[in-house]
Scaffold this active site. Structure first.
Site, PDB file in Angstrom:
ATOM      1  N   LEU A   6       0.822  -1.227   0.000  1.00 17.79           N
ATOM      2  CA  LEU A   6       0.000   0.000   0.000  1.00 17.79           C
ATOM      3  C   LEU A   6       0.848   1.265   0.000  1.00 17.79           C
ATOM      4  O   LEU A   6       0.395   2.322   0.435  1.00 17.79           O
ATOM      5  CB  LEU A   6      -0.984   0.000   1.180  1.00 17.79           C
ATOM      6  N   ALA A  30       4.253  -5.182  -8.372  1.00 18.53           N
ATOM      7  CA  ALA A  30       4.714  -4.345  -7.262  1.00 18.53           C
ATOM      8  C   ALA A  30       6.073  -3.724  -7.566  1.00 18.53           C
ATOM      9  O   ALA A  30       7.020  -4.423  -7.906  1.00 18.53           O
ATOM     10  CB  ALA A  30       4.797  -5.194  -5.996  1.00 18.53           C
ATOM     11  N   SER A  73       8.642  -2.491 -19.006  1.00 11.95           N
ATOM     12  CA  SER A  73       8.312  -1.197 -19.617  1.00 11.95           C
ATOM     13  C   SER A  73       9.099  -0.995 -20.898  1.00 11.95           C
ATOM     14  O   SER A  73      10.221  -1.492 -21.041  1.00 11.95           O
ATOM     15  CB  SER A  73       8.679  -0.100 -18.616  1.00 11.95           C
ATOM     16  N   TYR A  83      14.935   4.035 -12.323  1.00 14.51           N
ATOM     17  CA  TYR A  83      13.686   3.269 -12.498  1.00 14.51           C
ATOM     18  C   TYR A  83      13.793   2.363 -13.729  1.00 14.51           C
ATOM     19  O   TYR A  83      13.509   1.160 -13.672  1.00 14.51           O
ATOM     20  CB  TYR A  83      12.484   4.235 -12.638  1.00 14.51           C
ATOM     21  N   LYS A 100      13.955  -2.023 -14.259  1.00 14.60           N
ATOM     22  CA  LYS A 100      13.155  -2.877 -15.160  1.00 14.60           C
ATOM     23  C   LYS A 100      14.079  -3.747 -16.013  1.00 14.60           C
ATOM     24  O   LYS A 100      13.851  -4.948 -16.190  1.00 14.60           O
ATOM     25  CB  LYS A 100      12.256  -2.023 -16.055  1.00 14.60           C
TER      26      LYS A 100
HETATM   27  C1  UD1 Z   1       7.744   7.867 -18.736  1.00 13.42           C
HETATM   28  C2  UD1 Z   1       9.133   7.386 -18.464  1.00 13.42           C
HETATM   29  C3  UD1 Z   1       9.171   5.905 -18.668  1.00 13.42           C
HETATM   30  C4  UD1 Z   1       8.110   5.213 -17.814  1.00 13.42           C
HETATM   31  C5  UD1 Z   1       6.733   5.809 -18.129  1.00 13.42           C
HETATM   32  C6  UD1 Z   1       5.648   5.235 -17.228  1.00 13.42           C
HETATM   33  C7  UD1 Z   1      10.741   9.176 -18.989  1.00 13.42           C
HETATM   34  C8  UD1 Z   1      11.775   9.649 -19.938  1.00 13.42           C
HETATM   35  N1  UD1 Z   1      10.098   8.052 -19.320  1.00 13.42           N
HETATM   36  O1  UD1 Z   1       7.438   7.651 -20.101  1.00 13.42           O
HETATM   37  O2  UD1 Z   1      10.442   5.433 -18.298  1.00 13.42           O
HETATM   38  O3  UD1 Z   1       8.088   3.832 -18.086  1.00 13.42           O
HETATM   39  O4  UD1 Z   1       6.793   7.210 -17.942  1.00 13.42           O
HETATM   40  O5  UD1 Z   1       5.743   5.730 -15.922  1.00 13.42           O
HETATM   41  O6  UD1 Z   1      10.482   9.788 -17.970  1.00 13.42           O
HETATM   42  N2  UD1 Z   1       4.713  15.569 -21.128  1.00 13.42           N
HETATM   43  C9  UD1 Z   1       4.478  16.925 -21.227  1.00 13.42           C
HETATM   44  N3  UD1 Z   1       4.108  17.598 -20.100  1.00 13.42           N
HETATM   45  C10 UD1 Z   1       3.964  16.982 -18.897  1.00 13.42           C
HETATM   46  C11 UD1 Z   1       4.207  15.593 -18.803  1.00 13.42           C
HETATM   47  C12 UD1 Z   1       4.601  14.922 -19.944  1.00 13.42           C
HETATM   48  O7  UD1 Z   1       4.602  17.538 -22.300  1.00 13.42           O
HETATM   49  O8  UD1 Z   1       3.647  17.654 -17.897  1.00 13.42           O
HETATM   50  C13 UD1 Z   1       5.106  14.832 -22.349  1.00 13.42           C
HETATM   51  C14 UD1 Z   1       6.486  14.229 -22.218  1.00 13.42           C
HETATM   52  O9  UD1 Z   1       7.463  15.119 -22.636  1.00 13.42           O
HETATM   53  C15 UD1 Z   1       6.358  13.018 -23.151  1.00 13.42           C
HETATM   54  C16 UD1 Z   1       4.879  12.651 -23.100  1.00 13.42           C
HETATM   55  O10 UD1 Z   1       4.207  13.775 -22.536  1.00 13.42           O
HETATM   56  O11 UD1 Z   1       6.677  13.406 -24.451  1.00 13.42           O
HETATM   57  C17 UD1 Z   1       4.612  11.438 -22.242  1.00 13.42           C
HETATM   58  O12 UD1 Z   1       5.267  11.638 -20.990  1.00 13.42           O
HETATM   59  P1  UD1 Z   1       5.068  10.626 -19.766  1.00 13.42           P
HETATM   60  O13 UD1 Z   1       3.623  10.441 -19.507  1.00 13.42           O
HETATM   61  O14 UD1 Z   1       5.925  11.104 -18.636  1.00 13.42           O
HETATM   62  O15 UD1 Z   1       5.585   9.247 -20.335  1.00 13.42           O
HETATM   63  P2  UD1 Z   1       7.006   8.843 -20.988  1.00 13.42           P
HETATM   64  O16 UD1 Z   1       7.990   9.927 -20.881  1.00 13.42           O
HETATM   65  O17 UD1 Z   1       6.724   8.329 -22.346  1.00 13.42           O
END
Ligand code: UD1
Length: 334
Positions: free
Chosen positions: A33, A81, A124, A152, A156
């Site tokens: 949790l 987990a 992942s 992280y 994985k």
């Molecule tokens: C991220 C992690 C990845 C992890 C996955 C699930 C990184 C580089 N990668 O993936 O290792 O397995 O989360 O937890 O951190 N974005 C914005 N504004 C925001 C948030 C995100 O523009 O406030 C954009 C990011 O730049 C990215 C996309 O949205 O291009 C997706 O981001 P996110 O949801 O964090 O996922 P990943 O980066 O793909």
């Protein structure tokens, strides 16, 4: 089957538990949790009609973990987990390595000691490291573990290796590694969804917090990438499709280690997600363009054809479904 789901009260674990119960399996949940709430159990019961047996156990506590395994003879374990916040893992690497890796080692030891021979592991797309930049589309046979940018992601990748080595030493073990792309959405009922503690890191939870007014604005991390609209593209997958992928994996387990991408095969840009969210919610979100985020790749997209061929699984729900289900979850839970 009797299935132990570690991390079963978490986001993907709870959705998977529901699909397992619906398919007629008996589920027990082991969770500390740390990043989930006990109330999820009642919600699982409301949705599926069954309340799984729950063990509030930390995988780092080997004695308690082993007791869970001695109490019930499990046919399979699905292992969710783990800690998953990328930024936090950079700040607290040892906590991440200890929790995710030692936790998995304890799980594998307990499985070995009690003769449990089937494991599904929640991995992942992050294990592909910086591969996505060149091709965008990722295939299971590609090299992993090169260019991973955070602890992280390394956990994985390392856990995948630990599972491979364990399977070499025990030929009766069947292990399936599922590499998730970007899970979004919530169960249709609106009772369970993504509810991270603290400030979220991922796009959809941030978008929803901005929508609710709990965060002032969305910052789009870069609009100068080599994509059609300049923002990054990701392979977003509805969490219910993802959950069903586990069921298919369970039904098609083979001796040795199998690896599957679970994604849609379609990359959607950050701008497209934001536009869809605004269209479906009918509300414009406060937003601005910010700097690129360190470690982000332009395009990350699954080639999901192996999962289709071998597991007979593919995504069925769309991004619009995921957004509508997320809004429904917010409505019911606010
Ligand atoms: C991220 C992690 C990845 C992890 C996955 C699930 C990184 C580089 N990668 O993936 O290792 O397995 O989360 O937890 O951190 N974005 C914005 N504004 C925001 C948030 C995100 O523009 O406030 C954009 C990011 O730049 C990215 C996309 O949205 O291009 C997706 O981001 P996110 O949801 O964090 O996922 P990943 O980066 O793909």
């Amino acid at each position: 089957m009797n299935i132990l789901v570690t991390g079963g009260t978490g986001y993907i674990g709870s959705h998977t538990t529901i699909e397992l119960i619906r398919a007629g399996h008996t589920v027990e949940i082991l969770d500390n949790l740390f990043n989930s709430k006990i109330e999820v159990l009642d919600k699982i019961e409301k949705i599926s009609g069954v309340k799984p047996i729950f063990h509030k156990v930390d995988l780092l506590d080997y004695g308690s973990t082993l007791r869970v395994f001695k109490n019930t003879q499990f046919d399979a374990v699905i292992h969710f987990a783990g800690m998953k916040a990328v930024g936090e893992s950079v700040e607290k690497p040892l906590m991440y390595y200890e929790n995710n890796i030692q936790g998995t080692i304890n799980l594998l030891k307990a499985m070995n000691e009690t003769g449990v021979k089937k494991l599904i592991f929640s991995s992942s797309a992050t294990v592909y490291g910086d591969k996505g930049d060149k091709s965008g589309e990722l295939v299971e046979t590609m090299t992993t573990g090169v260019g991973i940018t955070n602890p992280y992601g390394w956990t994985k990748s390392m856990i995948e290796q630990i599972i491979r080595d364990t399977a070499v030493s025990d030929l009766s073990l069947s292990a399936t590694i599922l590499r998730y792309f970007n899970p979004v959405g919530a169960d249709k009922s609106g009772l369970i969804g993504e509810d991270p503690n603290g400030i979220p890191n991922n796009l959809m939870p941030i978008v929803t917090k901005v929508y609710q007014g709990k965060l002032p604005k969305l910052i789009i991390y870069g609009n100068d990438y080599a994509t059609e609209d300049g923002s990054c593209k990701r392979d977003f997958i509805h969490v219910t499709d993802l959950a069903k992928g586990h069921l298919s994996a369970l039904e098609h387990m083979e001796p040795g280690v199998s690896v599957y991408n679970l994604g849609s095969g379609k990359a959607t840009s950050v701008f497209e997600i934001v536009n869809a969210f605004e269209r479906i919610s009918g509300k414009e979100l406060p937003k601005e363009i910010g700097e690129r985020r360190a470690g982000d790749l332009a395009v990350v997209c699954a080639n999901p054809s192996l999962a289709y061929k071998k597991l007979n699984w593919k995504t069925e729900l769309t991004i619009d479904d995921a957004i509508a289900d997320t809004l429904n979850y917010l409505k019911i839970n606010s």
